[in-house]
Scaffold this active site. Sequence first.
Site, PDB file in Angstrom:
ATOM      1  NE  ARG A 102      -4.524  -1.823   2.434  1.00  0.00           N
ATOM      2  CZ  ARG A 102      -5.190  -2.142   3.309  1.00  0.00           C
ATOM      3  NH1 ARG A 102      -4.821  -0.770   4.070  1.00  0.00           N
ATOM      4  NH2 ARG A 102      -6.113  -3.115   3.021  1.00  0.00           N
ATOM      5  CG  ASP A 175      -2.319   1.859   5.041  1.00  0.00           C
ATOM      6  OD1 ASP A 175      -3.532   1.826   4.289  1.00  0.00           O
ATOM      7  OD2 ASP A 175      -1.579   0.867   5.032  1.00  0.00           O
ATOM      8  CG  ASP A 176      -7.651   1.861   2.348  1.00  0.00           C
ATOM      9  OD1 ASP A 176      -7.316   3.244   3.064  1.00  0.00           O
ATOM     10  OD2 ASP A 176      -7.571   0.643   2.909  1.00  0.00           O
ATOM     11  CG  ASP A 264     -13.053   5.901  13.346  1.00  0.00           C
ATOM     12  OD1 ASP A 264     -12.672   4.854  14.340  1.00  0.00           O
ATOM     13  OD2 ASP A 264     -13.127   5.656  11.935  1.00  0.00           O
ATOM     14  CG  HIS A 288     -12.702   0.558   1.467  1.00  0.00           C
ATOM     15  ND1 HIS A 288     -13.041   0.021   2.527  1.00  0.00           N
ATOM     16  CD2 HIS A 288     -11.275   1.097   1.787  1.00  0.00           C
ATOM     17  CE1 HIS A 288     -12.256  -0.043   3.578  1.00  0.00           C
ATOM     18  NE2 HIS A 288     -11.159   0.550   2.734  1.00  0.00           N
TER      19      HIS A 288
HETATM   20  N1  UDP Z   1      -4.077  -0.923  10.136  1.00  0.00           N
HETATM   21  C1  UDP Z   1      -2.459  -1.156  11.091  1.00  0.00           C
HETATM   22  N2  UDP Z   1      -2.463  -2.534  12.192  1.00  0.00           N
HETATM   23  C2  UDP Z   1      -3.273  -2.842  11.110  1.00  0.00           C
HETATM   24  C3  UDP Z   1      -4.573  -3.558  10.511  1.00  0.00           C
HETATM   25  C4  UDP Z   1      -4.352  -1.865   9.639  1.00  0.00           C
HETATM   26  O1  UDP Z   1      -2.711   0.135  11.502  1.00  0.00           O
HETATM   27  O2  UDP Z   1      -2.425  -4.353  11.965  1.00  0.00           O
HETATM   28  C5  UDP Z   1      -4.213   0.480   9.029  1.00  0.00           C
HETATM   29  C6  UDP Z   1      -4.241   0.154   7.890  1.00  0.00           C
HETATM   30  O3  UDP Z   1      -2.481   0.254   7.254  1.00  0.00           O
HETATM   31  C7  UDP Z   1      -4.838   1.770   7.601  1.00  0.00           C
HETATM   32  C8  UDP Z   1      -6.337   1.335   8.318  1.00  0.00           C
HETATM   33  O4  UDP Z   1      -5.799   0.146   9.843  1.00  0.00           O
HETATM   34  O5  UDP Z   1      -4.904   2.615   7.378  1.00  0.00           O
HETATM   35  C9  UDP Z   1      -7.474   0.306   7.936  1.00  0.00           C
HETATM   36  O6  UDP Z   1      -6.956  -0.730   7.526  1.00  0.00           O
HETATM   37  P1  UDP Z   1      -8.199  -1.646   6.877  1.00  0.00           P
HETATM   38  O7  UDP Z   1      -7.493  -0.196   4.750  1.00  0.00           O
HETATM   39  O8  UDP Z   1      -7.217  -2.970   6.307  1.00  0.00           O
HETATM   40  O9  UDP Z   1      -9.190  -2.031   7.383  1.00  0.00           O
HETATM   41  P2  UDP Z   1     -10.546  -1.139   7.011  1.00  0.00           P
HETATM   42  O10 UDP Z   1     -10.950  -0.022   6.173  1.00  0.00           O
HETATM   43  O11 UDP Z   1     -11.382  -1.879   6.017  1.00  0.00           O
HETATM   44  O12 UDP Z   1     -11.086  -0.750   7.934  1.00  0.00           O
HETATM   45 MN    MN Z   2      -9.233   0.382   4.804  1.00  0.00          MN
END
Ligand code: UDP
Ligand code: MN
Length: 332
Positions: A102, A175-176, A264, A288
Amino acid sequence: MHIASVGINKLCFCLSLALSGLLLLLPCLRPSPRPLVLPLPKAQFRPPTNSTHRNLNVTPAEVPLKRKGIDAPSTGHVKHEPLNIEDIFIAVKTTRKYHRSRLELLIQTWVSQAKRQTYIFTDGEDKDLQLRTGTNLINTNCSAAHTRQALCCKMSVEYDKFIESQKKWFCHMDDDNYVLLPSLLQLLSSYHHSQDVYLGRPSLDHPIEASEKVKSNGLMSVQFWFATGGAGFCISRGLALKMSPWASLGNFISTAEKIRLPDDCTIGYIIEALLEVKLTHTLLFHSHLENLRKLPPETVVDQVTLSYGGFKNRRNVVSVGGRFSLAEDPTR
Ligand code: UDP
Ligand code: MN
């Protein structure tokens, strides 16, 4: 003699007429017109108050983005000094396992345009990435787990680093997230960093309800809106300073423990429930969790953040034209 005096008077009269005509004909001899003093038009833009914009799709700050080419409005009649990208502290939350998949992508794209003001908060050393790309990579020493405690630990470090930085705005990103820096700058330019500003997009269509631990070992129900971290959010310096008793130097972690909710939500709790400042809802931030294909392609460039992927749909990406196919550019 009487006739002679009448003749002289006539002659004087004719001469004065001729002279005035000459004066009128010579523009340089004409008295210059007084400049017109018109009343200044009243500002069309309402300064952002912290009143709710909950159900509005367009916040005041979105107005200039919808009318591209028009200068960003100032609050009231006071003209702000222009905001610079250097004034924004952009925090990106990541984890060691996403450095390749990422982070590299971000560094190759938008982060490269704001390298000095982007700070990447991770949980493991990566000297190679840091040296190779010249990014501000901060090892928080927080756990690499995706737990509430680990995520709050990172947010706590993000907050402290922002306060230390003296920058005007704190923007948190995952990071996404893809950040459209000109749109971010334009949006924040509509506000002043000394105002109480909390900007972002809720993931729910109602306030979250939490049980707050109170002193007498009891629980109290509390409701507040929060901006989802997955879409990114921004906080003005003025407001961030007020958050200090609950957010600085590790206090963020104990505040999160009080409501047992993620990072958050804890930000929303401190701002809306404790400080009684309202979230300014904006639809310019995108996680997303939404169907990103629904975003009209011609509006993509006006958005502040975009995202990609998702649990159910790995191909949840915005529609953009251009020469790269989805196979070549899977995250768009
Ligand atoms: N993240 C983190 N530690 C972890 C897994 C995820 O800091 O063990 C961070 C990841 O890098 C991203 C955020 O948490 O910035 C959200 O993670 P992800 O996009 O995988 O999950 P979702 O958006 O579905 O909550
Ligand atoms: Mn995400």
